[in-house]
Design a protein around this motif. Structure first.
Motif, PDB file in Angstrom:
ATOM      1  N   HIS A  24     -48.716  30.817  12.412  1.00  8.32           N
ATOM      2  CA  HIS A  24     -47.385  31.019  12.984  1.00  8.32           C
ATOM      3  C   HIS A  24     -47.073  32.513  12.939  1.00  8.32           C
ATOM      4  O   HIS A  24     -47.520  33.218  12.042  1.00  8.32           O
ATOM      5  N   GLU A  25     -46.281  32.964  13.923  1.00  3.34           N
ATOM      6  CA  GLU A  25     -45.874  34.370  13.945  1.00  3.34           C
ATOM      7  C   GLU A  25     -44.461  34.466  14.473  1.00  3.34           C
ATOM      8  O   GLU A  25     -44.080  33.759  15.404  1.00  3.34           O
ATOM      9  N   THR A  26     -43.672  35.337  13.854  1.00  3.07           N
ATOM     10  CA  THR A  26     -42.343  35.681  14.351  1.00  3.07           C
ATOM     11  C   THR A  26     -42.323  37.183  14.568  1.00  3.07           C
ATOM     12  O   THR A  26     -43.313  37.870  14.291  1.00  3.07           O
ATOM     13  N   GLU A  27     -41.196  37.693  14.997  1.00  2.00           N
ATOM     14  CA  GLU A  27     -41.097  39.139  15.202  1.00  2.00           C
ATOM     15  C   GLU A  27     -41.386  39.900  13.911  1.00  2.00           C
ATOM     16  O   GLU A  27     -42.052  40.923  13.923  1.00  2.00           O
ATOM     17  N   GLY A  28     -40.925  39.361  12.769  1.00  3.09           N
ATOM     18  CA  GLY A  28     -41.059  40.086  11.512  1.00  3.09           C
ATOM     19  C   GLY A  28     -42.076  39.537  10.536  1.00  3.09           C
ATOM     20  O   GLY A  28     -42.286  40.134   9.482  1.00  3.09           O
ATOM     21  N   THR A  29     -42.721  38.387  10.860  1.00  2.00           N
ATOM     22  CA  THR A  29     -43.640  37.764   9.901  1.00  2.00           C
ATOM     23  C   THR A  29     -44.937  37.306  10.561  1.00  2.00           C
ATOM     24  O   THR A  29     -44.990  37.090  11.773  1.00  2.00           O
ATOM     25  N   LEU A  30     -45.936  37.123   9.720  1.00  2.00           N
ATOM     26  CA  LEU A  30     -47.201  36.548  10.148  1.00  2.00           C
ATOM     27  C   LEU A  30     -47.621  35.529   9.090  1.00  2.00           C
ATOM     28  O   LEU A  30     -47.553  35.821   7.890  1.00  2.00           O
ATOM     29  N   ALA A  31     -48.022  34.348   9.527  1.00  2.43           N
ATOM     30  CA  ALA A  31     -48.476  33.300   8.608  1.00  2.43           C
ATOM     31  C   ALA A  31     -49.926  32.964   8.928  1.00  2.43           C
ATOM     32  O   ALA A  31     -50.273  32.733  10.087  1.00  2.43           O
TER      33      ALA A  31
END
Length: 121
Positions: A24-31
């Motif tokens: 998963h990825e968001t603007e501020g994170t990476l999983a």
């Protein structure tokens, strides 16, 4: 691996210089999946901006900490472990087992997890 080497590991994964199985990825994170899983599901959620540990992140950028926690919940949903249960863990410093000094949340689940905390035995 020494601390100076470890400090750049997650930054290199975020920059796609080191391969990782991204969940998963968001603007501020990476999983991405942990390479040494401690449970059936073991995913790391990393803020893209580096802070040493969760206390430093909380003090400097509480909104980003909230984004990390939200991303952890999304990972649990994507992994199908929301209903069965999951654990979100931040290790802080060496005695707690922190080995990469770029704050990261461990999302653990997919099986019955031990109920004890701290020293076994």
């Amino acid at each position: 691996m020494g601390e100076s080497d470890a400090e750049t590991l997650f930054e290199r994964i975020i920059a796609r210089e080191i391969p990782a199985e991204i969940v998963h990825e968001t603007e501020g994170t990476l999983a991405f999946r942990d390479i040494n899983p401690q449970a059936a599901t073991h995913v790391l959620v990393v803020p893209k901006k580096r802070y040493r540990n969760v206390a430093e992140l909380a003090a400097a950028d509480p909104e980003l900490l909230a984004e990390v926690i939200g991303a952890a919940a999304k990972v649990a949903e994507l992994e199908g472990i929301t209903q069965s249960g999951y654990r979100v863990v931040f290790n802080t410093e060496l005695d707690a087992g922190q080995s990469v000094f770029h704050v990261h949340a461990h999302v653990l689940g997919g099986e019955q997890l031990g109920l004890s905390f701290g020293r076994a035995g």
